[in-house]
Design a protein around this motif. Structure first.
Motif, short mmCIF file in Angstrom:
data_model
loop_
_atom_site.label_atom_id
_atom_site.label_comp_id
_atom_site.label_asym_id
_atom_site.label_seq_id
_atom_site.Cartn_x
_atom_site.Cartn_y
_atom_site.Cartn_z
N GLY A 127 0.78 -1.23 0.00
CA GLY A 127 0.00 0.00 0.00
C GLY A 127 0.81 1.27 0.00
O GLY A 127 0.48 2.21 0.73
N ASN A 128 1.86 1.34 -0.82
CA ASN A 128 2.70 2.54 -0.89
C ASN A 128 2.78 3.14 -2.29
O ASN A 128 3.65 3.97 -2.56
CB ASN A 128 4.11 2.21 -0.39
N ARG A 129 1.89 2.71 -3.20
CA ARG A 129 1.84 3.22 -4.57
C ARG A 129 3.16 3.01 -5.31
O ARG A 129 3.65 3.86 -6.06
CB ARG A 129 1.48 4.71 -4.59
N LEU A 130 3.75 1.87 -5.11
CA LEU A 130 5.06 1.56 -5.69
C LEU A 130 4.90 0.88 -7.04
O LEU A 130 4.06 0.00 -7.21
CB LEU A 130 5.85 0.65 -4.75
N THR A 131 5.76 1.27 -8.00
CA THR A 131 5.84 0.57 -9.28
C THR A 131 6.90 -0.53 -9.16
O THR A 131 7.62 -0.62 -8.16
CB THR A 131 6.23 1.54 -10.40
N GLU A 132 7.00 -1.36 -10.20
CA GLU A 132 7.99 -2.43 -10.17
C GLU A 132 9.41 -1.87 -10.12
O GLU A 132 10.30 -2.47 -9.48
CB GLU A 132 7.83 -3.35 -11.38
N ASP A 133 9.66 -0.73 -10.76
CA ASP A 133 11.00 -0.13 -10.72
C ASP A 133 11.34 0.36 -9.32
O ASP A 133 12.47 0.22 -8.86
CB ASP A 133 11.08 1.02 -11.72
N MET A 134 10.36 0.94 -8.65
CA MET A 134 10.59 1.40 -7.28
C MET A 134 10.88 0.23 -6.35
O MET A 134 11.77 0.30 -5.49
CB MET A 134 9.38 2.18 -6.78
N VAL A 135 10.12 -0.84 -6.51
CA VAL A 135 10.34 -2.03 -5.68
C VAL A 135 11.75 -2.57 -5.90
O VAL A 135 12.45 -2.95 -4.95
CB VAL A 135 9.28 -3.10 -5.98
N ARG A 152 -0.92 -4.57 -2.83
CA ARG A 152 -1.68 -3.31 -2.93
C ARG A 152 -0.82 -2.13 -3.39
O ARG A 152 -0.88 -1.04 -2.83
CB ARG A 152 -2.35 -2.99 -1.58
N ASN A 153 -0.01 -2.37 -4.40
CA ASN A 153 0.75 -1.30 -5.02
C ASN A 153 0.30 -1.18 -6.48
O ASN A 153 -0.81 -1.60 -6.82
CB ASN A 153 2.24 -1.58 -4.89
N ILE A 154 1.12 -0.60 -7.34
CA ILE A 154 0.73 -0.42 -8.74
C ILE A 154 1.74 -1.11 -9.66
O ILE A 154 2.09 -0.61 -10.73
CB ILE A 154 0.59 1.07 -9.09
N ILE A 155 2.18 -2.29 -9.25
CA ILE A 155 3.09 -3.10 -10.06
C ILE A 155 2.32 -3.67 -11.25
O ILE A 155 1.23 -4.21 -11.09
CB ILE A 155 3.68 -4.23 -9.21
N MET A 156 2.90 -3.59 -12.43
CA MET A 156 2.22 -4.05 -13.64
C MET A 156 2.96 -5.19 -14.34
O MET A 156 2.33 -6.08 -14.90
CB MET A 156 2.02 -2.89 -14.61
N ARG A 157 4.27 -5.16 -14.32
CA ARG A 157 5.04 -6.17 -15.05
C ARG A 157 6.27 -6.54 -14.24
O ARG A 157 6.93 -5.67 -13.68
CB ARG A 157 5.46 -5.66 -16.42
N LEU A 158 6.56 -7.84 -14.17
CA LEU A 158 7.72 -8.30 -13.43
C LEU A 158 8.66 -9.04 -14.36
O LEU A 158 8.24 -9.86 -15.17
CB LEU A 158 7.29 -9.24 -12.30
N ASP A 159 9.96 -8.74 -14.23
CA ASP A 159 10.96 -9.49 -14.97
C ASP A 159 12.08 -9.90 -14.02
O ASP A 159 12.00 -9.69 -12.81
CB ASP A 159 11.50 -8.69 -16.16
N SER A 161 14.83 -8.70 -13.27
CA SER A 161 15.64 -7.67 -12.61
C SER A 161 15.06 -7.21 -11.28
O SER A 161 15.75 -6.55 -10.50
CB SER A 161 15.80 -6.46 -13.54
N VAL A 162 13.79 -7.52 -11.00
CA VAL A 162 13.13 -6.93 -9.82
C VAL A 162 13.62 -7.55 -8.52
O VAL A 162 13.93 -6.85 -7.56
CB VAL A 162 11.60 -7.08 -9.95
N PHE A 163 13.71 -8.87 -8.46
CA PHE A 163 14.05 -9.54 -7.21
C PHE A 163 15.40 -10.25 -7.30
O PHE A 163 15.62 -11.28 -6.64
CB PHE A 163 12.96 -10.55 -6.85
N THR A 164 16.29 -9.71 -8.05
CA THR A 164 17.54 -10.40 -8.38
C THR A 164 18.32 -10.86 -7.16
O THR A 164 18.78 -12.01 -7.09
CB THR A 164 18.44 -9.48 -9.22
N ASP A 183 7.79 -12.34 -16.43
CA ASP A 183 8.79 -12.91 -17.33
C ASP A 183 10.02 -13.32 -16.52
O ASP A 183 10.91 -12.50 -16.27
CB ASP A 183 9.16 -11.88 -18.41
N GLN A 184 10.06 -14.58 -16.09
CA GLN A 184 11.20 -15.14 -15.37
C GLN A 184 11.58 -14.32 -14.14
O GLN A 184 12.75 -14.23 -13.78
CB GLN A 184 12.40 -15.28 -16.31
N ALA A 185 10.57 -13.76 -13.48
CA ALA A 185 10.85 -12.90 -12.33
C ALA A 185 11.27 -13.69 -11.10
O ALA A 185 11.91 -13.13 -10.20
CB ALA A 185 9.61 -12.06 -12.00
N PHE A 186 10.93 -14.97 -11.05
CA PHE A 186 11.19 -15.74 -9.83
C PHE A 186 12.26 -16.82 -10.03
O PHE A 186 12.48 -17.63 -9.14
CB PHE A 186 9.89 -16.42 -9.36
#
Length: 677
Positions: A127-135, A152-159, A161-164, A183-186
């Motif tokens: 609930g912090n209005r975060l995008t995937e880049d911010m995360v 509860r954020n505004i994430i739209m696409r995961l690849d 690079s997000v949780f590397t 796309d291979q985010a996990f």
């Protein structure tokens, strides 16, 4: 995947100057309207709770006094910034909740502050209005994290690079975002065990290959296909939730897995090996076109055969309710020898077949309600059919009867729901001219049966002993308008065991039923009937709950609160009856019973001179008029009869005086006495 907070402490210290409650090593400052972290709390505090405050900035000096801090919660503040040096004195912090704030405003500076937490294991950024880049920036250096929530954020696409760098992550919560592509985010999260991507916009899951994952929740998306990777590797998957999607086919699951719970509720799923018109599609296949960048792969699947390739042998729970299944493929259930819960309700099934050879020996719950079942097929020999079944729900189908002796083989059956089927209970009364008795359901002698629902079955006046040999405790006969056309003699076999009885909407009249024999009853529903007089036999019962709504009762007995019923009642429903406003002594008596609750008390009304009033606040003119109407009737009758009596007495005296001489002569002549005249 929610982050838990609590101390388990027992002894409380005095309230601090900042208004916080100190309990051993925890400072509870929730909802204190604090705009900053107080610096005068105990230095050995291990847990700080600042939820529901107005803190906007966590400064470099905010936590300087708390070197032993382990858990910090700042949920529901106005937090926009955590300064880079805020956690330098709290290197041991391992649980941090920042949910429902405004961290999107200065996320890069906040990320610098988080990177100074080498021991952080639990982080909540929901609930912090975060995008995937911010995360990605916020968690970049948090390699020690084991649990992360960015719900509860505004994430739209995961690849990828997000949780590397989250190599230690065990739990990840991504629910209620706007994710439409992953796309291979996990792939790099080798220790990930629990993944929640519910309430997003994923259209499909293909080439699922997270072998280490134990729990996957992708419910409430728009998924039409679920295809596991074609591999002989062992998947650790135990729980898969695909409910509330748009699945067209049964999911293609891993060939080797530990799956014990498969949730497929509320989809558009069916089987297509054969169609309702008899057409066979056994040789027809479906092709999936998988496009990944510049490469394109075609996957050919025969969906009904593919089910056999999936490993369902460890399955315990299968929920396929609210789909479009009209038949089950041959051998489908044979793959699930350890199945204990099977939910097929709200489908299009027209028949369900059971035999002693079926592998459902472990099944304890079977729900076939809200289908189109006209027949339940059972083939029995010397073996048992569903020997461990405890709950059998067949409500809202088209059944007229059940196979003879079906409950003989279900040795542990406790709950049966046959409501809203056109069934009758055996034995059926003989009808003149008919050689064969009409079809019926025989439950006599089923000793384990304790709960039975026959609501809306069109039952007519029953006879004989349909419940003989049973120990029913809960019985629902509601919405059977002719079930009580006679007495309750056919219920006497349950007099000692029945605890809950529903006779709602059964056309019950005031004198039709005697309840005095049912001494074990604790809940009784008589709503929706035609009671004009309160049944006197209820007074001797020790009910805990009584429902009298929607009847024609003008009043209850004035001494109802003093009866065994009034002393035992804990709740009573009384609304929608035409009570008389001038005979509310019973209402006042019930109001004085401390332990009695009237849940619909605000809806109770009474009538006075075509007016509808609340008995809780009757106008003074109505009270005065009622007092006159309810005055001592004996005195009223005496006042009315006195003039009549006096008139008759005077008339008698006058007649006597006028006829005195004639009467005396008549008496003397008959008695032979001479007259002095």
């Amino acid at each position: 995947l929610a982050v838990g907070w609590g101390s388990g402490a027992v002894t409380a210290w005095p309230t601090s100057p900042g208004g916080c409650e100190l309990v051993q090593s925890t400072a509870d400052c929730v909802g204190r309207w604090l705009s900053s972290v107080p610096g005068n709390l105990r230095g050995d505090t291990e847990e700080l709770l600042f939820d529901d405050n107005t803190i906007q900035v966590l400064g470099n000096a905010s936590l300087l006094s708390y070197h032993q801090l382990r858990r910090l919660s700042l949920t529901k503040n106005r937090l926009e910034l955590i300064e880079p040096g805020a956690f330098l004195s709290s290197q041991g912090l391992h649980a941090l909740s920042l949910a429902d704030n405004l961290l999107f405003t200065n996320y890069s500076l906040t990320a610098a502050a988080l990177s100074a937490l080498p021991a952080l294991r639990v982080l909540d950024l929901a609930g912090n209005r975060l995008t995937e880049d911010m995360v990605s920036v916020l968690v970049w250096n948090l390699s020690s994290l084991e649990s992360l929530s960015v719900a509860r954020n505004i994430i739209m696409r995961l690849d990828s690079s997000v949780f590397t760098n989250l190599t230690q992550l065990l739990e990840l919560n991504l629910e209620k975002n706007y994710i439409f592509e992953i796309d291979q985010a996990f792939e790099g999260l080798q220790r990930l065990q629990r993944l929640n991507v519910a309430y997003n916009y994923l259209p499909c899951v293909v080439e699922f290959g997270l072998t280490q994952l134990r729990v996957l929740n992708v419910s409430n998306n728009v998924i039409e296909w679920f295809l596991a990777l074609e591999s002989d590797d062992l998947f650790e998957l135990e729980v898969l939730d695909l409910s509330h999607n748009r699945l067209l086919f049964f999911p293609v699951l891993p060939r080797q897995s530990k799956l014990h719970s498969l949730l497929l509720k509320d989809n558009e799923m069916s089987f297509y090996q054969r169609l309702p018109n008899g057409t066979s599609l056994a040789d027809v296949t479906v092709q999936f076109l998988l496009i990944d960048g510049n490469s394109t792969n075609v996957m050919t699947v025969s969906l009904w055969d593919e089910i056999c390739h999936s490993n369902l042998s460890s399955l315990r729970l299968l929920d396929m309710s609210q789909n479009q299944v009209w038949y089950l493929p041959e051998g489908f259930l044979a793959q699930m020898p350890f199945l204990t819960h099977l939910k097929l309700n709200q489908n299009c099934l027209e028949m369900f077949h059971l035999s002693e050879g079926d592998p459902l020996a472990m099944l304890t719950e079977l729900d076939l309600s809200q289908n189109r079942l006209a027949e339940l097929g059972v083939e029995v020999g010397t073996g048992d059919v569903l020997p461990n079944l405890q709950l059998f729900n067949l409500s809202t189908n088209r059944l007229r009867a059940l196979p003879p002796g079906v409950f003989t083989y279900t040795r542990k059956i406790a709950t049966v729901d046959l409501s809203h089927n056109r069934v009758d209970l055996c034995p059926q009364p003989a009808i003149a001219g008919e050689v064969e008795s009409p079809p019926c359901v025989d439950i006599r002698g089923v000793e384990t049966l304790t709960h039975l629902s026959l609501a809306g079955c069109g039952l007519r006046g029953l006879g004989g002993h349909p419940f003989q040999g049973t120990s029913l405790m809960h019985l629902d006969l509601s919405d059977n308008h002719q079930a009580l056309s006679g007495d309750l003699e056919w219920l006497q076999d349950l007099a000692l065991t029945l605890q809950v009885l529903s006779l709602r909407n059964t056309s019950l009249s005031s004198t039709a039923v005697d309840f005095s024999a049912f001494n074990s009853l604790v809940r009784l529903d008589l709503s929706g009937n035609s009671l004009t007089v309160f049944p006197t036999s209820l007074g001797v019962l020790k009910l805990h709950s009584l429902d009298l709504r929607d009847n024609c009762l003008p009043a209850l007995p004035t001494d109802v609160a003093r009866t065994p019923l009034g002393k035992s009642l804990r709740e009573v429903y009384l609304s929608r009856n035409p009570y008389n406003c001038c005979t509310l002594g019973w209402w006042d008596a019930l109001q004085r019973v401390e332990a009695l609750h009237v849940p619909d008390g605000q809806e109770v009304t009474c009538s006075y001179a075509s007016r509808t009033l609340s008995p809780r606040a009757l106008p003074e003119p109505v009270l005065r008029s009622c007092r006159w109407q309810t005055a001592d009737l004996a005195l009223l009758y005496l006042v009315l009869a006195l003039p009549t009596c006096l008139t008759l007495l005077v008339a008698f005296a006058v007649v006597f005086l006028m006829l005195k001489q004639k009467l005396l002569k008549m008496v003397k002549s008959r008695c032979g006495v001479s007259s002095p005249y």
